[in-house]
Scaffold this motif. Structure first.
Motif: not given
Ligand code: NAD
Length: 368
Positions: A14, A72, A77, A93, A300
């Motif tokens: 998302i 960000f 997933g 990240l 979302a």
């Protein structure tokens, strides 16, 4: 008009869907002459791995280092469950946080009146709640050495994590908390466990010293971290800014997060040290992940992402009035009863991601 350099890293799941809603707002702000943004976009996480074989490229890292702020989305997933460990989506990240030296994590917990009934606590306890958790992000027990599991002579195993903090590390996170308190409710609560941990003894001493030397006008109190967890669910409105180490901050910020309802509502900021011009490296991101279960379905909630952009306006661009307007636009849309599925109560009509984004932009337009 000053132009602000914003690097968008939408990521996976998302992430790109909620990032699109922020871009509607930046385009609107630029068109209306409210603020001007120079926006660049790059890949991170699984999307970067698919294109380049790494979770973030050196080129994207260089852009992040030179941007005024990074926004960000989310990474990860099931598609990337079996990629080599060093290239897993989250590595993108972690590299950003490490190389930009983002030591201060800011997580506001704000309860919009319209959503008070979505909390697990009673309305009177959380309605109007507005607290900020400041968590030290690069030190403490998650990074301290030794960090190991060893096998003993008798065949038993022994695991060690090391909680370690220096004066410098405590001082710089304390200053972030005091500076924030000065533009909020002027109160800092410092949390540690000085009753059982030496690092807690030092933490309390250093925070008290910085307070008396540099911020005597700010109210300071000290709560043991376990008591703070209890108070957060008993009477959270007693707090303004809570400052804590990496481990306690991890837990207390999640407790505070749940006071406000859905994961889709929670923004965050991670800040580095100020440079000679007082500018900090900064990354803004929603607290939620890539939500593979709802990705691509228009379900979302973009508010955490839009709220993260609002934090960038406030803390990186100095556009405080515009940041207030973003928050007000979100509050108005919620007060008008608009809900994505995650924040709808039983039987309430719901709208899609893009409709929520459009509504917030329209509401922002009314506030100009
Ligand atoms: P998640 O936050 O992605 O989702 C948890 C639940 O909350 C899901 O049911 C999801 O549908 C819902 N949700 C999350 N954000 C929402 C939003 N904006 N609107 C509506 N509902 C929302 O956590 P997870 O399911 O544990 O993890 C999914 C993936 O995301 C994993 O690969 C995980 O590693 C990754 N992750 C990434 C980050 C990050 O990028 N910072 C953070 C957490 C998890």
């Amino acid at each position: 008009m000053t132009s602000y350099k914003l690097l968008m890293l939408p990521g996976d799941g998302i992430g790109p869907e909620v990032a699109r809603e922020v871009e509607k707002l930046t385009t609107f702000m630029t068109t209306k002459g409210v603020a001007k943004f120079e926006i660049d976009t790059d890949l991170v996480g699984g999307a970067a791995y698919d294109a380049h074989g790494v979770a973030i490229t050196d080129a994207a890292m260089a852009k992040a280092q030179s941007a005024d702020a990074v926004l960000f989305g989310a990474v990860g997933g099931p598609k990337w469950a079996n990629v080599p460990y060093e290239h897993r989506p989250e590595a993108g990240l972690l590299r950003l946080r490490k190389e930009m030296e983002l030591f201060a994590n800011l997580r506001p917990a704000v309860c919009y009146p319209a959503l008070a009934d979505a909390s697990s606590l009673k309305r009177e306890i959380i309605e109007g709640l507005d607290i900020m958790i400041v968590r030290e992000l690069t030190g403490g027990v998650y990074f301290g050495e030794p960090k190991e599991i060893v096998t003993l002579e008798n065949g038993q195993k022994r695991a060690v994590d090391t909680q370690v903090y220096t004066t410098f590390e405590i001082e710089r996170i304390a200053r972030v908390a005091f500076d924030l308190a000065k533009v909020r409710g002027n109160k800092v609560t410092s949390t540690e466990k000085h009753n059982v941990m030496r690092s807690g003894v030092l933490w309390k001493q250093v925070v008290s010293n910085i307070h008396s030397k540099e911020y005597p006008e700010v109210e300071l109190d000290h709560h043991l971290a376990d008591a703070c967890g209890m108070q957060l669910v008993r009477w959270p409105k007693q707090y303004d800014v809570i400052v804590c180490d990496n481990l306690f901050g991890d837990m207390l910020s999640d407790v505070a997060a749940m006071l406000t309802g859905s994961l889709g509502m929670l923004p965050s900021a991670s800040l580095g040290a100020p440079n000679a011009n007082g500018k900090r490296k900064a990354l803004y991101e929603p607290v939620h992940g890539s939500a593979p279960d709802i990705a691509g379905k228009g379900l979302a909630n973009p508010i955490a992402m839009i709220g993260s952009f609002g934090m960038a306006l406030r803390y990186s661009f100095g556009l405080v009035q515009q940041a207030d307007m973003v928050e007000k636009a979100i509050a108005n849309v919620l007060a008008a009863g608009l809900r994505t599925k995650d924040i709808a109560t039983h039987g309430q009509a719901t709208i899609a991601t893009s409709q929520m984004g459009d509504a917030i932009v329209a509401e922002f337009g009314k506030l100009i």
